[in-house]
Design an enzyme around this catalytic site. Structure first.
Site, PDB file in Angstrom:
ATOM      1  N   ASN A 230     -65.262 138.717   2.474  1.00 46.03           N
ATOM      2  CA  ASN A 230     -65.298 138.112   3.545  1.00 46.03           C
ATOM      3  C   ASN A 230     -64.321 137.100   3.531  1.00 46.03           C
ATOM      4  O   ASN A 230     -64.364 136.160   2.687  1.00 46.03           O
ATOM      5  CB  ASN A 230     -66.717 137.491   3.278  1.00 46.03           C
TER       6      ASN A 230
ATOM      7  N   HIS B 286     -67.261 140.210  12.614  1.00 47.48           N
ATOM      8  CA  HIS B 286     -67.043 139.431  11.473  1.00 47.48           C
ATOM      9  C   HIS B 286     -67.397 140.252  10.215  1.00 47.48           C
ATOM     10  O   HIS B 286     -68.205 140.817  10.166  1.00 47.48           O
ATOM     11  CB  HIS B 286     -67.574 138.325  11.556  1.00 47.48           C
TER      12      HIS B 286
ATOM     13  N   CYS C 126     -67.998 131.196   9.748  1.00 47.66           N
ATOM     14  CA  CYS C 126     -67.535 132.704   9.932  1.00 47.66           C
ATOM     15  C   CYS C 126     -67.525 132.853  11.483  1.00 47.66           C
ATOM     16  O   CYS C 126     -66.502 133.957  11.791  1.00 47.66           O
ATOM     17  CB  CYS C 126     -68.735 133.433   9.485  1.00 47.66           C
TER      18      CYS C 126
END
Length: 336
Positions: free
Chosen positions: A293, A263, A116
């Protein structure tokens, strides 16, 4: 010493839209359950029946747009930094595949495996190459094909509902004005918590032959695992620390943030950070509700959309921040 400036941005997401209600066809879940916990309404998943998209192909599509918007050609790119946790193959990585797909010269390519926070790490690597004068234009890509490796069942829903596919790219170019461009990047890790968000196999510690020999239908080691509450608690702390570290380094206050792009892990995390820093909706960009995501792709996709919508202007202070598996986290402070 030079600065590096983002001169071009691009994104690509698969056409196939998967809504929360679509997921009910193969798992026990609901739109309300998913939105309440994550803020996600839909995501994009590659449809293997109708699309030839892969992690590298999506990355190349986003990169072509970024290069064009930078006013450059593929021949102007000196180096490729490719961030992903879902490469087309175990090896080689996606960077060399992009070099092939875009028919570039025999330039170098490196893969970043920081999940991530991969795009933040990739920006930092590219920034150092440009700062030292080694390269003039570096292509940084974040791309993920999550849907090919998710457990699409009730057992796997805690992870599967969260993740989506897509790619984003940025061209970093040499900037002689040291007051513009990437002002600083800040990178951290804490490996003792690696197992809290991980995919254990196949790996050289437990390779394919062992998995096949055991043939255990209950073996979930080859699916992603996430201790959601543990990750959430650490994420909100590390997000804040990384942002404060970047602001302090550049003698900025939280009031100086024009645009924060976190993020896109969970809308609740973004909202927590927004409230903690006292930022308005106009100062934070979220798109997780549309894409889920997308790990290393989430920041470049969101950054591209924010720029396309005119929400980032010349002279703005733009803050990027990420936290993810590893644990790894980081931030970047940019004077646009």
């Amino acid at each position: 010493m030079y600065n590096s400036k983002i001169t071009g941005l691009g994104k690509y997401v698969p056409e196939n839209v998967v809504t929360n209600n679509d997921l009910k066809a193969f798992m026990d879940t609901s739109d309300e359950w998913i939105q309440e916990r994550t803020g996600i309404k839909e995501r994009r998943w590659i449809d293997p029946k109708t699309s030839e998209d892969t992690t590298s192909i999506m990355g190349a599509k986003a990169a072509k747009i970024a290069i064009e918007r930078a006013g450059l050609t593929k021949d102007d790119i000196d180096f490729i930094v490719f961030a992903t946790l879902s490469p087309d193959m175990y090896f080689p990585g996606g960077g060399v595949r992009v070099q092939e797909i875009l028919e570039m010269d025999t330039i170098g390519a490196i893969d970043i495996r920081n999940q991530c926070s991969g795009f933040i790490y990739g920006l930092s690597v590219a920034d150092q190459f440009i700062k030292t004068g080694m390269y003039k234009n570096v292509l940084v890509i974040g791309s993920e094909n999550h849907s090919g490796g998710l457990e699409k069942s009730t057992r796997g829903r805690g992870v599967t509902v969260i993740f989506g596919d897509g790619a984003g790219a940025a061209v970093l170019s040499r900037e002689e004005d040291n007051t513009k461009g990437i002002l600083s990047t800040h990178l951290h890790s804490e490996g003792k918590h690696a197992a809290e968000l991980a995919l254990e196999g196949p790996s050289t510690g437990r390779w394919v032959d062992a998995i096949m020999e055991e043939n255990d239908p209950e073996d979930v080691s080859y699916y992603p695992y996430m201790n959601g509450q543990f990750v959430f608690k650490h994420a909100v702390v590390r997000f804040s620390e990384a942002i404060i570290e970047g602001l302090t380094k550049n003698q900025l206050q939280k009031e100086d943030i024009d645009m924060l792009i976190p993020h896109q892990a969970n809308l609740r995390i973004s909202q927590f950070i927004q409230k903690k820093f006292g930022l308005s909706d106009d100062q934070v960009y979220n798109n997780i509700m549309r894409y889920g995501n997308t790990t290393a792709a989430s920041i470049p996709i969101a950054l591209t959309e924010a720029w396309e919508e005119g929400r980032i202007k010349e002279g703005d202070n733009v803050v990027l921040a990420a936290f993810g598996s590893g644990f790894t986290w980081g931030s970047a402070i940019i004077k646009w």
